[in-house]
Motif scaffolding. Structure first.
Motif, short mmCIF file in Angstrom:
data_model
loop_
_atom_site.label_atom_id
_atom_site.label_comp_id
_atom_site.label_asym_id
_atom_site.label_seq_id
_atom_site.Cartn_x
_atom_site.Cartn_y
_atom_site.Cartn_z
N GLU A 1 -12.48 5.18 7.47
CA GLU A 1 -12.72 6.59 7.76
C GLU A 1 -12.42 7.46 6.54
O GLU A 1 -11.46 7.24 5.82
CB GLU A 1 -11.85 7.03 8.94
N GLU A 2 -13.23 8.47 6.34
CA GLU A 2 -13.03 9.37 5.22
C GLU A 2 -11.69 10.09 5.33
O GLU A 2 -11.06 10.42 4.32
CB GLU A 2 -14.17 10.39 5.14
N THR A 3 -11.23 10.30 6.56
CA THR A 3 -9.97 11.00 6.78
C THR A 3 -8.73 10.13 6.49
O THR A 3 -7.60 10.62 6.56
CB THR A 3 -9.88 11.50 8.23
N SER A 4 -8.95 8.85 6.16
CA SER A 4 -7.83 7.95 5.84
C SER A 4 -7.55 7.93 4.34
O SER A 4 -7.10 6.92 3.79
CB SER A 4 -8.14 6.53 6.33
N GLY A 5 -7.79 9.03 3.67
CA GLY A 5 -7.74 9.07 2.22
C GLY A 5 -6.37 9.08 1.58
O GLY A 5 -6.27 8.99 0.35
N PHE A 6 -5.29 9.19 2.37
CA PHE A 6 -3.96 9.19 1.77
C PHE A 6 -3.26 7.85 1.95
O PHE A 6 -2.06 7.71 1.72
CB PHE A 6 -3.10 10.31 2.38
N ILE A 7 -4.02 6.85 2.37
CA ILE A 7 -3.48 5.50 2.56
C ILE A 7 -4.23 4.57 1.62
O ILE A 7 -5.45 4.39 1.75
CB ILE A 7 -3.66 5.01 4.01
N THR A 8 -3.54 3.96 0.68
CA THR A 8 -4.20 3.05 -0.24
C THR A 8 -3.22 2.02 -0.77
O THR A 8 -2.01 2.28 -0.84
CB THR A 8 -4.89 3.81 -1.39
N GLY A 9 -3.72 0.84 -1.08
CA GLY A 9 -2.90 -0.25 -1.58
C GLY A 9 -2.07 -0.95 -0.53
O GLY A 9 -1.15 -1.70 -0.84
N GLN A 10 -2.41 -0.75 0.74
CA GLN A 10 -1.61 -1.28 1.84
C GLN A 10 -2.28 -2.48 2.52
O GLN A 10 -3.50 -2.64 2.46
CB GLN A 10 -1.37 -0.19 2.89
N THR A 11 -1.45 -3.30 3.17
CA THR A 11 -1.95 -4.42 3.97
C THR A 11 -1.46 -4.26 5.40
O THR A 11 -0.24 -4.13 5.63
CB THR A 11 -1.47 -5.77 3.41
N LEU A 12 -2.39 -4.24 6.34
CA LEU A 12 -2.06 -4.12 7.76
C LEU A 12 -2.31 -5.47 8.42
O LEU A 12 -3.44 -5.96 8.45
CB LEU A 12 -2.94 -3.05 8.41
N TYR A 13 -1.24 -6.06 8.95
CA TYR A 13 -1.37 -7.36 9.61
C TYR A 13 -1.70 -7.15 11.08
O TYR A 13 -0.96 -6.49 11.82
CB TYR A 13 -0.09 -8.18 9.46
N VAL A 14 -2.83 -7.71 11.49
CA VAL A 14 -3.28 -7.63 12.88
C VAL A 14 -2.97 -9.01 13.48
O VAL A 14 -3.81 -9.91 13.48
CB VAL A 14 -4.78 -7.31 12.96
N CYS A 15 -1.73 -9.15 13.95
CA CYS A 15 -1.24 -10.50 14.23
C CYS A 15 -0.44 -10.60 15.52
O CYS A 15 0.24 -11.61 15.74
CB CYS A 15 -0.37 -10.96 13.06
N GLY A 16 -0.45 -9.56 16.35
CA GLY A 16 0.28 -9.63 17.60
C GLY A 16 1.79 -9.66 17.44
O GLY A 16 2.51 -10.08 18.35
N GLY A 17 2.28 -9.27 16.28
CA GLY A 17 3.72 -9.23 16.04
C GLY A 17 4.28 -10.43 15.30
O GLY A 17 5.48 -10.49 15.03
N LEU A 18 3.44 -11.40 14.93
CA LEU A 18 3.94 -12.60 14.26
C LEU A 18 4.66 -12.29 12.96
O LEU A 18 5.64 -12.97 12.61
CB LEU A 18 2.77 -13.56 13.97
N THR A 19 4.19 -11.30 12.22
CA THR A 19 4.81 -11.01 10.93
C THR A 19 6.08 -10.18 11.06
O THR A 19 6.78 -9.96 10.06
CB THR A 19 3.83 -10.27 10.00
N ALA A 20 6.42 -9.74 12.27
CA ALA A 20 7.65 -8.97 12.44
C ALA A 20 8.87 -9.87 12.30
O ALA A 20 9.95 -9.41 11.95
CB ALA A 20 7.66 -8.28 13.81
#
Length: 243
Positions: free
Chosen positions: A219-238
């Motif tokens: 999304e164009e509105t997500s412009g202040f987030i960069t260089g990040q990794t989001l894990y979509v893992c059901g909590g495994l990485t917690a």
């Protein structure tokens, strides 16, 4: 003068699995979607299809060059990839020869090609599909290495491109129910039950779960987030420890 060409997002490996789910998630948006794949998508997929060898830098560059005459390319999802399950003792040169070109070098080719079109547009969003395996998973030496490289490249590109209003982020899927996953872990099998029991939310992820995360970063509105990794893992990485 701002470009009057329609905005477009390129999704690599969009003919099935997570890539197809990303394209479906974008179907109702005003942005055109372009699928780069060697496999033809289903007839009902709402996108522009280009048969592209994602290990061929010249083919990628030429295809992007042709498309930018018609579209303003403001998004790229580096999704195409391949996995090999070998223990360290089984790992050979062939594993790296198969995985590095598609999982690591191909995404760099694509990002390089689209970054110039994004600079012309004045903004852009690049999303790299990595994997939770980058944090460590048995029998994934070559695969985890290439997916870890995607996270490293995400951070480098984020720094290089930030001044151009281009963000670069990664999504790291955990266990996701796909056709390939189910071939290795049949529904109801002991290995599937054991895996599900280890996931904090108590279920496997879906391709739609990953697509929603990708869509957020695009999304164009997500412009202040960069260089990040989001894990979509059901909590495994917690992290879970029975103490």
């Amino acid at each position: 003068m701002a470009s009057q060409k329609p905005n477009a997002v390129i999704v690599t490996g969009g003919s099935r699995g997570i890539g197809a789910a990303v394209i479906a998630a974008l179907a109702d948006s005003s942005t055109s979607v372009i699928n780069f794949d060697i496999a033809k998508p289903s007839d009902d997929q709402d996108c522009v299809f280009r048969r592209v060898d994602l290990t061929n830098a010249h083919q990628i560059e030429n295809t992007v060059g042709e498309l930018k005459e018609e579209f303003s390319i403001v998004g790229l999802v580096n999704n195409a990839g391949f996995s090999i399950s070998h223990s360290l003792s089984e790992t050979t040169d062939a594993d790296f020869e198969k995985l590095v070109p598609l999982n690591m070098v191909g995404p760099a080719y694509c990002a390089k090609a689209v970054a110039e079109t994004m600079k012309e547009a004045g903004w852009g969003r690049i999303v790299n599909v990595s994997s939770r395996a980058a944090l460590g998973k048995s029998n994934r030496t070559a695969y985890a290495a290439t997916k870890g490289a995607m996270i490293s490249m995400t951070r480098v590109w984020a720094l290089e491109l930030a001044q151009h209003n281009i963000t670069v982020n990664a999504v790291g899927p955990g266990p996701i129910s796909t056709e390939l996953f189910e071939k290795v872990n049949p529904k109801g099998s002991p290995q599937e039950r054991a895996l599900v029991s280890s996931i904090p939310v108590g279920r496997l992820g879906t391709t739609a779960d990953v697509a929603r995360a990708v869509q957020f970063f695009l999304e164009e509105t997500s412009g202040f987030i960069t260089g990040q990794t989001l894990y979509v893992c059901g909590g495994l990485t917690a992290g879970i420890a029975d103490i």
